[in-house]
Design an enzyme around this catalytic site. Structure first.
Site, PDB file in Angstrom:
ATOM      1  N   SER A 198       0.815  -1.213   0.000  1.00  0.00           N
ATOM      2  CA  SER A 198       0.000   0.000   0.000  1.00  0.00           C
ATOM      3  C   SER A 198       0.848   1.263   0.000  1.00  0.00           C
ATOM      4  CB  SER A 198      -0.943   0.007   1.206  1.00  0.00           C
ATOM      5  OG  SER A 198      -0.211  -0.102   2.420  1.00  0.00           O
ATOM      6  N   ASP A 215      -2.942   6.527  11.798  1.00  0.00           N
ATOM      7  CA  ASP A 215      -2.065   5.950  10.786  1.00  0.00           C
ATOM      8  C   ASP A 215      -0.774   6.762  10.753  1.00  0.00           C
ATOM      9  OD1 ASP A 215      -0.772   4.968   8.565  1.00  0.00           O
ATOM     10  OD2 ASP A 215      -2.363   5.426   7.134  1.00  0.00           O
ATOM     11  N   HIS A 245       1.473   5.465   6.448  1.00  0.00           N
ATOM     12  CA  HIS A 245       1.282   6.071   5.137  1.00  0.00           C
ATOM     13  C   HIS A 245       1.503   7.578   5.228  1.00  0.00           C
ATOM     14  CE1 HIS A 245      -1.047   2.251   5.012  1.00  0.00           C
ATOM     15  NE2 HIS A 245      -0.445   2.164   3.839  1.00  0.00           N
TER      16      HIS A 245
END
Length: 564
Positions: free
Chosen positions: A284, A535, A538
């Protein structure tokens, strides 16, 4: 008129004298050349000439080295080798007796005097797996349905649930092999031999400049796009759209210490890549980088979506450029089928076999950017040479010896996939290995209280929190890269885009708690100091991840313009 008449003889005699004089002159010249050649051969030290080898570094400064042709081949090589050094900008130069004199950049990341540190790597301290962010149900690494490439729709076919390697895919002889005691040992970089010196030239830079050591600076110009000007932004990375109140993290840009990193020029990129395909392959984080590139390019041209369930594909009609993304969690072959004493349902990774799901497409790509590493914290079983050698979050039989942990498995996987690409007979492209992307879960893992909440600017030197897991994963990745370089046989090129150290300072660049647009989401610590769900792996878009594509463009520019 007869031949014997006095008049005719008066004409012939002068002609004969002219021819005779020419013959004498030529003979004297030939004798002189023979004598001169004998003198030069007999006294080489007195009549030697100089050979100039000119190299340009990243700042276009001129370095001129002189070598005496009168020296023997071994003496000549020794002088050039001594002058070049590891950071001096020269590869070992062949002797003048070679057909062609070539000057190559040395293998490594940069010309910086400190750059050799990145290649003399210790395995580092052992990391307690309990401190790693285990990837489970709510992990930020959980793939979306669109990320799964298990469909047979699209280009080509893949045989499900079994390794299907044709003659165009080379499975490497891995350097992480069992010792005589049955344990796995870490391979060192290949010994310096003329053969692998030649192979190592594939990591040389077209120009000499260390792009990966420098500083972050605040750029008043602002980002290359906004969250409102890019329609392909994944919502989890749309930090402004999800309510993040600060924006300065969008303005910090990377400045290498030795040269300039130009601001991304979308038209320049499309022109350099005219008629070519760039593929992002991996997890990802690869998606994060691909979307960043599409957002940047979208500002000059809206591409056409020509993707399918097996791969995303964006096509820019003006220059016939395609940007592709293929999902591959580990980059090596995986299966859920039962194997030996590992039951069905647990992911098995064949560490010495590349992921055939994307290898079949490799010959069609001109540039490949690889991303992997974080999924090695997820539950999986490791298979090497058809034997179970280890596992992560899975090792039910404690009486069996575990030979490979998740960190070692990552290093093996890097060597496997890069060797497969560097020996593929039909692949001639440029492979860019983006180094391990650091996360910033400070104070714990993603599910044990780790947090990046409240970070609004890059960390200073004294603020940087050391992450041992990131450091050792980076070390294993570089080692796997080096080992693969020594095995290369095709005309493709390998480049390491080493962003790990620079991005260790960007704890401000993650979504944190701003992962979704829910107006009722928790964004502050609770009454007992517990952080909200967040998060810290990312990257916000726009944000630091855009710098990765500026680096990609610079690497491509050096390769493509330098080759013209």
């Amino acid at each position: 008129m007869t031949l014997g008449s006095p008049k005719s003889l008066s004409v012939i005699f002068p002609m004969s004298r002219s021819i005779s004089s020419i013959v004498v002159t030529v003979g004297v010249l030939a004798l002189f050349l023979v004598l001169a050649s004998w003198v030069l051969i007999s006294n080489p030290n007195e009549h030697s000439s100089k050979l100039e080898v000119i190299f340009l570094d990243g700042n276009q400064s001129r370095n001129v080295f002189h070598s005496d042709k009168s020296l023997g081949n071994e003496e000549h090589d020794a002088i050039i080798e001594k002058r070049s050094g590891r950071t001096g900008g020269l590869e070992r130069v062949p002797s003048p007796s070679s057909v062609e004199l070539k000057a190559e950049r040395p293998p490594g990341l940069s010309d910086s005097p400190n750059s050799s540190e990145a290649w003399e790597i210790d395995s580092g301290p052992q990391v307690n797996p309990g401190n790693q962010h285990n990837l489970m149900k709510n992990s930020p690494l959980k793939p979306e349905a669109s990320d799964r490439s298990d469909s047979t729709d699209g280009i080509g076919t893949v045989e499900d649930d079994k390794v299907s390697l044709n003659n165009s895919t080379t499975v490497p002889s891995n350097s992480f092999l069992k010792s005589s005691l049955g344990s796995v040992v870490n391979a060192t970089a290949p010994a310096s031999t003329p053969q692998n010196q030649t192979k190592k030239t594939i990591v040389d830079s077209v120009e000499s400049c260390d792009l990966f050591h420098g500083k972050w600076f605040y750029d008043q110009v602002g980002p290359l796009y906004t969250n409102n000007s890019c329609p392909v932004l994944t919502q989890m990375q749309n930090c402004q759209g999800n309510g993040r109140p600060d924006k300065d993290y969008e303005n910090w840009r990377w400045r290498p210490a030795q040269c300039d990193l130009p601001r991304f020029d979308a038209r320049k990129f499309l022109e350099l890549m005219r008629g070519k395909t760039l593929a992002f392959i991996g997890d990802s984080v690869a998606r994060n980088q691909m979307e960043s590139l599409i957002c940047i390019l979208w500002q000059v041209e809206a591409p056409k979506n020509r993707g399918n369930r097996r791969m995303q594909r964006w096509y820019f009609k003006s220059t016939s450029v395609s940007i592709v993304r293929i999902w591959s969690s580990w980059l090596v072959h995986q299966t859920d089928e039962a194997f030996q004493w590992a039951p069905q349902g647990v992911t098995k990774l064949h560490l010495d076999a590349p992921d055939e799901g994307f290898m079949e497409f490799i010959p069609r790509f001109d540039v490949v950017v690889l991303s992997s590493g974080h999924w090695f914290a997820k539950q999986s079983v490791y298979i090497l040479e058809n034997e179970i050698v280890g596992g992560q979050l899975w090792w039910p039989d404690k009486t069996r010896q575990k030979k490979v942990n998740n960190i070692e498995a990552f290093g093996i996987s890097v060597e496997t996939i890069l060797t497969a690409m560097a020996t593929h007979p039909n692949y001639t492209g440029l492979t860019i290995v983006r180094s391990f992307s650091p996360d910033h879960y400070e104070g714990g893992a993603w599910n044990t209280g780790g947090s990046c909440t409240g970070k609004v600017q890059p960390a200073g030197e004294g603020e940087l929190v050391k992450n041992e897991f990131t450091d050792i994963m980076h070390a294993k990745q570089v080692m796997g890269f080096e080992n693969a370089v020594g095995k290369a046989t095709n005309k493709s090129k390998l480049r390491l885009m080493d962003i790990t150290e620079a991005f260790g300072f960007r704890h401000d660049g993650h979504p944190g708690p701003y992962r979704n647009p829910d107006p009722n989401k928790k964004t502050q610590r609770g009454p007992n100091g517990e952080p909200p769900p967040q998060d810290c792996l990312h990257w916000c878009m726009p944000g630091p991840v855009d710098t990765w594509n500026e680096l990609v463009l610079e690497i491509i520019r050096r390769e493509f313009e330098g080759a013209q």
